[in-house]
Design a protein around this motif. Sequence first.
Motif, PDB file in Angstrom:
ATOM      1  N   ALA A  37       0.850  -1.199   0.000  1.00 34.72           N
ATOM      2  CA  ALA A  37       0.000   0.000   0.000  1.00 34.72           C
ATOM      3  C   ALA A  37       0.878   1.238   0.000  1.00 34.72           C
ATOM      4  CB  ALA A  37      -0.905   0.014   1.232  1.00 34.72           C
ATOM      5  N   GLY A  38       0.299   2.307  -0.547  1.00 36.27           N
ATOM      6  CA  GLY A  38       1.010   3.584  -0.558  1.00 36.27           C
ATOM      7  C   GLY A  38       1.470   3.922  -1.954  1.00 36.27           C
ATOM      8  N   GLY A  39       0.700   4.771  -2.641  1.00 35.63           N
ATOM      9  CA  GLY A  39       1.124   5.241  -3.957  1.00 35.63           C
ATOM     10  C   GLY A  39       0.700   4.345  -5.109  1.00 35.63           C
ATOM     11  N   ILE A  40      -0.252   3.445  -4.865  1.00 38.35           N
ATOM     12  CA  ILE A  40      -0.713   2.556  -5.939  1.00 38.35           C
ATOM     13  C   ILE A  40      -2.079   3.059  -6.436  1.00 38.35           C
ATOM     14  CG2 ILE A  40      -1.395   0.202  -6.535  1.00 38.35           C
ATOM     15  CD1 ILE A  40       0.547  -0.737  -4.309  1.00 38.35           C
ATOM     16  N   ALA A  41      -2.170   3.324  -7.734  1.00 34.27           N
ATOM     17  CA  ALA A  41      -3.430   3.859  -8.269  1.00 34.27           C
ATOM     18  C   ALA A  41      -3.778   3.285  -9.629  1.00 34.27           C
ATOM     19  CB  ALA A  41      -3.371   5.387  -8.355  1.00 34.27           C
ATOM     20  N   ASP A  42      -2.913   2.421 -10.170  1.00 27.54           N
ATOM     21  CA  ASP A  42      -3.253   1.815 -11.467  1.00 27.54           C
ATOM     22  C   ASP A  42      -2.622   0.422 -11.564  1.00 27.54           C
ATOM     23  OD1 ASP A  42      -0.578   2.223 -12.063  1.00 27.54           O
ATOM     24  OD2 ASP A  42      -0.926   3.866 -13.480  1.00 27.54           O
ATOM     25  N   GLY A  43      -2.785  -0.195 -12.751  1.00 31.23           N
ATOM     26  CA  GLY A  43      -2.305  -1.564 -12.918  1.00 31.23           C
ATOM     27  C   GLY A  43      -0.786  -1.664 -12.840  1.00 31.23           C
ATOM     28  N   ARG A  44      -0.098  -0.579 -13.189  1.00 34.57           N
ATOM     29  CA  ARG A  44       1.372  -0.610 -13.066  1.00 34.57           C
ATOM     30  C   ARG A  44       1.767  -0.781 -11.608  1.00 34.57           C
ATOM     31  NH1 ARG A  44       2.440   4.841 -16.434  1.00 34.57           N
ATOM     32  NH2 ARG A  44       0.659   5.427 -15.124  1.00 34.57           N
ATOM     33  N   GLY A  45       1.062  -0.089 -10.729  1.00 32.66           N
ATOM     34  CA  GLY A  45       1.362  -0.202  -9.307  1.00 32.66           C
ATOM     35  C   GLY A  45       1.078  -1.598  -8.777  1.00 32.66           C
ATOM     36  N   LEU A  46      -0.054  -2.185  -9.217  1.00 38.84           N
ATOM     37  CA  LEU A  46      -0.380  -3.539  -8.753  1.00 38.84           C
ATOM     38  C   LEU A  46       0.657  -4.536  -9.266  1.00 38.84           C
ATOM     39  CD1 LEU A  46      -2.072  -5.759  -7.463  1.00 38.84           C
ATOM     40  CD2 LEU A  46      -3.612  -5.667  -9.435  1.00 38.84           C
ATOM     41  N   GLY A  63      -0.867  -8.751  -3.461  1.00 38.78           N
ATOM     42  CA  GLY A  63      -1.922  -7.851  -3.905  1.00 38.78           C
ATOM     43  C   GLY A  63      -1.648  -6.441  -3.439  1.00 38.78           C
ATOM     44  N   ALA A  64      -2.621  -5.560  -3.674  1.00 45.59           N
ATOM     45  CA  ALA A  64      -2.453  -4.149  -3.316  1.00 45.59           C
ATOM     46  C   ALA A  64      -3.665  -3.644  -2.558  1.00 45.59           C
ATOM     47  CB  ALA A  64      -2.257  -3.311  -4.583  1.00 45.59           C
ATOM     48  N   LEU A  65      -3.398  -2.829  -1.553  1.00 44.79           N
ATOM     49  CA  LEU A  65      -4.462  -2.066  -0.883  1.00 44.79           C
ATOM     50  C   LEU A  65      -4.382  -0.650  -1.430  1.00 44.79           C
ATOM     51  CD1 LEU A  65      -6.021  -2.022   2.444  1.00 44.79           C
ATOM     52  CD2 LEU A  65      -4.603  -0.018   2.052  1.00 44.79           C
ATOM     53  N   ILE A  66      -5.515  -0.152  -1.903  1.00 48.59           N
ATOM     54  CA  ILE A  66      -5.555   1.146  -2.586  1.00 48.59           C
ATOM     55  C   ILE A  66      -6.542   2.058  -1.874  1.00 48.59           C
ATOM     56  CG2 ILE A  66      -6.110   2.278  -4.779  1.00 48.59           C
ATOM     57  CD1 ILE A  66      -5.324  -0.290  -6.223  1.00 48.59           C
ATOM     58  N   GLY A  67      -6.084   3.253  -1.531  1.00 53.13           N
ATOM     59  CA  GLY A  67      -6.944   4.195  -0.830  1.00 53.13           C
ATOM     60  C   GLY A  67      -7.402   5.331  -1.710  1.00 53.13           C
ATOM     61  N   THR A  68      -6.516   6.307  -1.925  1.00 47.43           N
ATOM     62  CA  THR A  68      -6.912   7.563  -2.574  1.00 47.43           C
ATOM     63  C   THR A  68      -7.628   7.356  -3.910  1.00 47.43           C
ATOM     64  OG1 THR A  68      -4.988   8.599  -1.532  1.00 47.43           O
ATOM     65  CG2 THR A  68      -6.053   9.801  -3.306  1.00 47.43           C
ATOM     66  N   ARG A  69      -7.169   6.395  -4.707  1.00 47.17           N
ATOM     67  CA  ARG A  69      -7.819   6.173  -6.024  1.00 47.17           C
ATOM     68  C   ARG A  69      -9.312   5.867  -5.835  1.00 47.17           C
ATOM     69  NH1 ARG A  69      -9.107   6.912 -11.351  1.00 47.17           N
ATOM     70  NH2 ARG A  69     -10.650   7.719  -9.925  1.00 47.17           N
TER      71      ARG A  69
END
Length: 322
Positions: A170-179, A189-195
């Motif tokens: 988590a932290g700074g992930i907002a699209d598929g590149r981040g995942l 996996g990814a935990l996504i907040g702001t997006r």
Amino acid sequence: MTIRTPFTTLFNIEHPIVSAPMGGVAGGALAAAVSNSGALGLVGGGYGDLDWLRRELTIVREATRKPWGVGVITWHANEAAVDLALSFEPPVFFLSFGDPRPYARRIKAKGVKLVCQVQDLASARLALEAGADALVAHGAEGGGHGATRGAMPLVPAVVDLAGKTPVLAAGGIADGRGLAAALMLGAAGALIGTRFYATIEAIGEAQAKRALVEASGDDTLRTRVFDMARNYDWPMQYTGRAINNEFSERWHGRENALQAQLPAEQARYQAAATVGNYDVKMVWASEAIDLICEVEPAANIVARVAAEAEALLKRAASVCAS
Ligand SMILES: Cc1cc2nc3c(=O)[nH]c(=O)nc-3n(C[C@H](O)[C@H](O)[C@H](O)COP(=O)(O)O)c2cc1C
């Protein structure tokens, strides 16, 4: 084809994506929308307002048959909030910011899966000791509260420590590149907040959501001045990442001066919050807001992030020369 990881298997979900338990923002509608689209949606119980929790947990429980969860801020939690949340029989309970051990036994005794968000290796060890079913390694790039370590080195270090326990990034992930990057770091996996804040279903004023679309990660900062203004006594290791505004411009770095004028500034903040004046009122936001182009339904985000990550992972092998 979908991406399968130990997290998707253990939590019985389709995509390795979790929406963060954003206090006051992630209500039942957002959590249900995320869960219904094959990811795991969490209600953000925040500081444990019982009426708010009761209302939003009623919504999520009625709106989805898929796994969902609820989170509270550990250092501020109390037994009443935890017990109320447990009475809704959430499949997943999320604890962040503080020692999870006082609540872990109560949660796990109900057969509820426990996920702990950690900001360093010391908090990861506490979460493992508490018997967490999964950890979230939470980098300082993220929106809202967090600590100092960056996700890129923290995630693999927590993965190495956690052994068989799945770890999300988590932290700074907002699209598929981040995942995709998170999976390459060893995360499940990814935990996504702001997006997910910039969604139709998130609770929040249109102006705040628009700010997430219009501002850049360059405009964000980690600060404690908004907590001082809101009279929240967060432990010193945690600051909150928000979009810089007139209030933080004036007080960040001058906390002692703010302290000296606190009652007046708290009143000014409260008045601004009531009328939605975002020169003073804060918007928690991630460094990743550069990647947010519109306010849209949560299901679109889940589908796009999963599909982008899958395509990137399939292409990744071509990077290696044969
Ligand atoms: C508006 C907002 C509110 C948040 N509130 C909480 C909260 O109440 N409890 C919590 O554990 N984390 C909270 N967080 C942090 C998230 O759990 C998560 O760590 C963070 O959003 C991940 O980074 P990202 O924003 O870059 O996706 C919040 C984040 C945001 C953006």
